[in-house]
Design a protein around this motif. Structure first.
Motif, PDB file in Angstrom:
ATOM      1  N   LEU A 104       0.825  -1.206   0.000  1.00 22.06           N
ATOM      2  CA  LEU A 104       0.000   0.000   0.000  1.00 22.06           C
ATOM      3  C   LEU A 104       0.860   1.258   0.000  1.00 22.06           C
ATOM      4  CD1 LEU A 104      -2.792   1.438   0.310  1.00 22.06           C
ATOM      5  CD2 LEU A 104      -2.452   1.231   2.796  1.00 22.06           C
ATOM      6  N   THR A 105       0.584   2.139  -0.960  1.00 24.52           N
ATOM      7  CA  THR A 105       1.249   3.435  -1.027  1.00 24.52           C
ATOM      8  C   THR A 105       0.193   4.518  -1.205  1.00 24.52           C
ATOM      9  OG1 THR A 105       3.272   2.520  -1.987  1.00 24.52           O
ATOM     10  CG2 THR A 105       2.887   4.866  -2.303  1.00 24.52           C
ATOM     11  N   LYS A 106       0.301   5.552  -0.394  1.00 27.97           N
ATOM     12  CA  LYS A 106      -0.626   6.675  -0.472  1.00 27.97           C
ATOM     13  C   LYS A 106       0.155   7.975  -0.343  1.00 27.97           C
ATOM     14  CE  LYS A 106      -4.333   9.255  -0.338  1.00 27.97           C
ATOM     15  NZ  LYS A 106      -5.151   9.506  -1.538  1.00 27.97           N
ATOM     16  N   LYS A 107      -0.075   8.882  -1.306  1.00 28.59           N
ATOM     17  CA  LYS A 107       0.585  10.178  -1.298  1.00 28.59           C
ATOM     18  C   LYS A 107      -0.443  11.297  -1.177  1.00 28.59           C
ATOM     19  CE  LYS A 107       4.235   8.536  -4.435  1.00 28.59           C
ATOM     20  NZ  LYS A 107       4.836   8.709  -5.780  1.00 28.59           N
ATOM     21  N   TYR A 108      -0.042  12.371  -0.509  1.00 26.24           N
ATOM     22  CA  TYR A 108      -0.798  13.615  -0.495  1.00 26.24           C
ATOM     23  C   TYR A 108       0.099  14.664  -1.144  1.00 26.24           C
ATOM     24  CZ  TYR A 108      -4.018  11.433   2.827  1.00 26.24           C
ATOM     25  OH  TYR A 108      -4.935  10.598   3.427  1.00 26.24           O
ATOM     26  N   GLY A 109      -0.116  14.887  -2.434  1.00 25.60           N
ATOM     27  CA  GLY A 109       0.798  15.756  -3.161  1.00 25.60           C
ATOM     28  C   GLY A 109       2.160  15.097  -3.246  1.00 25.60           C
ATOM     29  N   LYS A 110       3.195  15.766  -2.744  1.00 27.65           N
ATOM     30  CA  LYS A 110       4.532  15.198  -2.738  1.00 27.65           C
ATOM     31  C   LYS A 110       4.836  14.415  -1.461  1.00 27.65           C
ATOM     32  CE  LYS A 110       6.564  18.722  -5.779  1.00 27.65           C
ATOM     33  NZ  LYS A 110       7.634  19.745  -5.914  1.00 27.65           N
ATOM     34  N   LYS A 111       3.944  14.525  -0.473  1.00 25.62           N
ATOM     35  CA  LYS A 111       4.170  13.846   0.808  1.00 25.62           C
ATOM     36  C   LYS A 111       3.767  12.375   0.708  1.00 25.62           C
ATOM     37  CE  LYS A 111       2.693  13.733   5.646  1.00 25.62           C
ATOM     38  NZ  LYS A 111       4.015  13.343   6.145  1.00 25.62           N
ATOM     39  N   LEU A 112       4.662  11.483   1.097  1.00 21.46           N
ATOM     40  CA  LEU A 112       4.403  10.049   1.104  1.00 21.46           C
ATOM     41  C   LEU A 112       3.865   9.679   2.482  1.00 21.46           C
ATOM     42  CD1 LEU A 112       4.696   7.555  -0.718  1.00 21.46           C
ATOM     43  CD2 LEU A 112       6.975   7.228   0.256  1.00 21.46           C
ATOM     44  N   ALA A 113       2.548   9.475   2.553  1.00 21.91           N
ATOM     45  CA  ALA A 113       1.912   9.214   3.847  1.00 21.91           C
ATOM     46  C   ALA A 113       2.042   7.751   4.257  1.00 21.91           C
ATOM     47  CB  ALA A 113       0.440   9.604   3.789  1.00 21.91           C
ATOM     48  N   VAL A 114       1.907   6.846   3.283  1.00 24.02           N
ATOM     49  CA  VAL A 114       2.076   5.410   3.537  1.00 24.02           C
ATOM     50  C   VAL A 114       2.993   4.872   2.447  1.00 24.02           C
ATOM     51  CG1 VAL A 114       0.949   3.178   3.804  1.00 24.02           C
ATOM     52  CG2 VAL A 114      -0.225   5.250   4.562  1.00 24.02           C
ATOM     53  N   ASP A 115       4.041   4.153   2.874  1.00 30.52           N
ATOM     54  CA  ASP A 115       5.114   3.773   1.954  1.00 30.52           C
ATOM     55  C   ASP A 115       5.250   2.252   1.853  1.00 30.52           C
ATOM     56  OD1 ASP A 115       7.371   3.598   0.418  1.00 30.52           O
ATOM     57  OD2 ASP A 115       8.703   4.598   1.836  1.00 30.52           O
ATOM     58  N   ASP A 116       4.644   1.657   0.806  1.00 34.94           N
ATOM     59  CA  ASP A 116       4.821   0.241   0.480  1.00 34.94           C
ATOM     60  C   ASP A 116       4.527  -0.654   1.686  1.00 34.94           C
ATOM     61  OD1 ASP A 116       5.426  -1.789  -1.362  1.00 34.94           O
ATOM     62  OD2 ASP A 116       7.499  -1.926  -0.659  1.00 34.94           O
ATOM     63  N   LEU A 117       3.365  -0.460   2.276  1.00 33.19           N
ATOM     64  CA  LEU A 117       2.986  -1.154   3.515  1.00 33.19           C
ATOM     65  C   LEU A 117       2.290  -2.479   3.208  1.00 33.19           C
ATOM     66  CD1 LEU A 117       2.703  -0.933   6.673  1.00 33.19           C
ATOM     67  CD2 LEU A 117       0.439   0.025   6.239  1.00 33.19           C
ATOM     68  N   THR A 118       2.725  -3.540   3.873  1.00 33.19           N
ATOM     69  CA  THR A 118       2.099  -4.852   3.737  1.00 33.19           C
ATOM     70  C   THR A 118       1.757  -5.390   5.119  1.00 33.19           C
ATOM     71  OG1 THR A 118       3.229  -5.383   1.660  1.00 33.19           O
ATOM     72  CG2 THR A 118       2.413  -7.228   2.965  1.00 33.19           C
ATOM     73  N   LEU A 119       0.490  -5.728   5.314  1.00 32.24           N
ATOM     74  CA  LEU A 119      -0.005  -6.294   6.576  1.00 32.24           C
ATOM     75  C   LEU A 119      -1.028  -7.381   6.267  1.00 32.24           C
ATOM     76  CD1 LEU A 119      -0.849  -3.144   8.761  1.00 32.24           C
ATOM     77  CD2 LEU A 119       1.145  -4.605   9.008  1.00 32.24           C
ATOM     78  N   HIS A 120      -1.044  -8.426   7.069  1.00 31.89           N
ATOM     79  CA  HIS A 120      -2.062  -9.465   6.952  1.00 31.89           C
ATOM     80  C   HIS A 120      -2.720  -9.655   8.317  1.00 31.89           C
ATOM     81  CE1 HIS A 120       0.175 -11.409   3.287  1.00 31.89           C
ATOM     82  NE2 HIS A 120      -0.427 -10.270   2.997  1.00 31.89           N
ATOM     83  N   VAL A 121      -4.023  -9.456   8.382  1.00 30.46           N
ATOM     84  CA  VAL A 121      -4.794  -9.692   9.601  1.00 30.46           C
ATOM     85  C   VAL A 121      -5.622 -10.946   9.361  1.00 30.46           C
ATOM     86  CG1 VAL A 121      -6.492  -8.767  11.211  1.00 30.46           C
ATOM     87  CG2 VAL A 121      -4.910  -7.203  10.036  1.00 30.46           C
ATOM     88  N   ASN A 122      -5.353 -11.986  10.137  1.00 30.16           N
ATOM     89  CA  ASN A 122      -6.008 -13.272   9.933  1.00 30.16           C
ATOM     90  C   ASN A 122      -7.161 -13.477  10.897  1.00 30.16           C
ATOM     91  OD1 ASN A 122      -4.110 -14.179   7.899  1.00 30.16           O
ATOM     92  ND2 ASN A 122      -2.631 -14.426   9.556  1.00 30.16           N
TER      93      ASN A 122
END
Length: 235
Positions: A7-25
């Motif tokens: 998961l990657t999420k940007k706000y303009g040039k700001k990287l809010a979430v950077d290549d995030l991987t999580l598994h909730v079982n």
């Protein structure tokens, strides 16, 4: 139950979430920890379809949030830190409205509203306008609405803020019961003592990146979650 991949999420040039991987079982009570601005709420809002994301894939109970968002959203309930409710409605009308959206049958709807209304001591005021509710009462109403359609996954952002001690205890017990019955819980909190005692797994995020993840006992080790967290965020 909940899979977040790259998961990657940007706000303009700001990287809010950077290549995030999580598994909730299934069976997980999964605590999501981070300082203010670390990316917790952005991750949760992306995972629940509240905001779009730039890259990655999110699925709930095997259903892609991108390709089938409505079906994916039927699998979970989301309780934000400050729920936006319809103040012009009464509590009971709001609960019926939510149940109808999730296509809950009449018997289940009636049983769940009574069950959780009684548990959170809100039944007596469900006929009153939501505008007359205190912040804590609104939080309880949002929780009842979330539980009323028997979600498989419960996603919460700072769920204990505004709740009195009895309601907090009740919510924790419900979270445990949901997971014991094959469901899962994913929630953020700043109350590290609660996370350490309640969660089966912990993830710590810093500046949008995952810095520690695993079973709570492994993450904490011989230390405390507070100590581990403070060490990680100062690095």
């Amino acid at each position: 139950m909940l899979q977040i991949k790259n998961l990657t999420k940007k706000y303009g040039k700001k990287l809010a979430v950077d290549d995030l991987t999580l598994h909730v079982n299934s069976g997980d009570i999964y605590g999501f920890i981070g300082h203010n601005g670390a990316g917790k709420t952005t991750t949760i809002k992306a995972a629940t379809g509240v905001i779009p994301f730039d890259e990655g894939e999110i699925s709930i109970n095997g259903i892609s949030l991108k390709s089938d968002p409505v079906k994916a959203k039927m699998q979970f309930a989301f309780i934000p830190d400050s729920p936006d409710l319809y103040d012009n409605m009464t509590g009971i009308k709001f609960l019926n409205f939510i149940c109808d959206i999730y296509e809950v049958d009449a018997v289940t709807k009636s049983e769940n509203i009574k069950k959780y209304g009684d548990v959170f001591e809100l039944t007596s005021v469900l006929g009153s306008p939501i505008s007359s509710y205190s912040h804590g009462m609104k939080q309880k109403l949002a929780i009842i609405a979330a539980l009323s359609h028997n979600p498989k996954l419960l996603v919460l952002d700072e769920p204990f803020v505004g709740l009195d001690p009895k309601a907090s205890f009740t919510l924790k017990e419900i979270m445990k019961d949901l997971c014991n019955n094959g469901g899962a819980v994913f929630f953020s909190t700043h109350v590290l003592e609660v996370a350490e005692k309640l969660c089966t797994r912990i993830a710590i995020i810093k500046n949008g990146k995952l810095v520690r993840e695993g079973e709570t006992s492994v993450v904490v080790g011989d230390s405390s979650l507070e100590h581990i967290f403070l060490e990680l965020i100062k690095e």
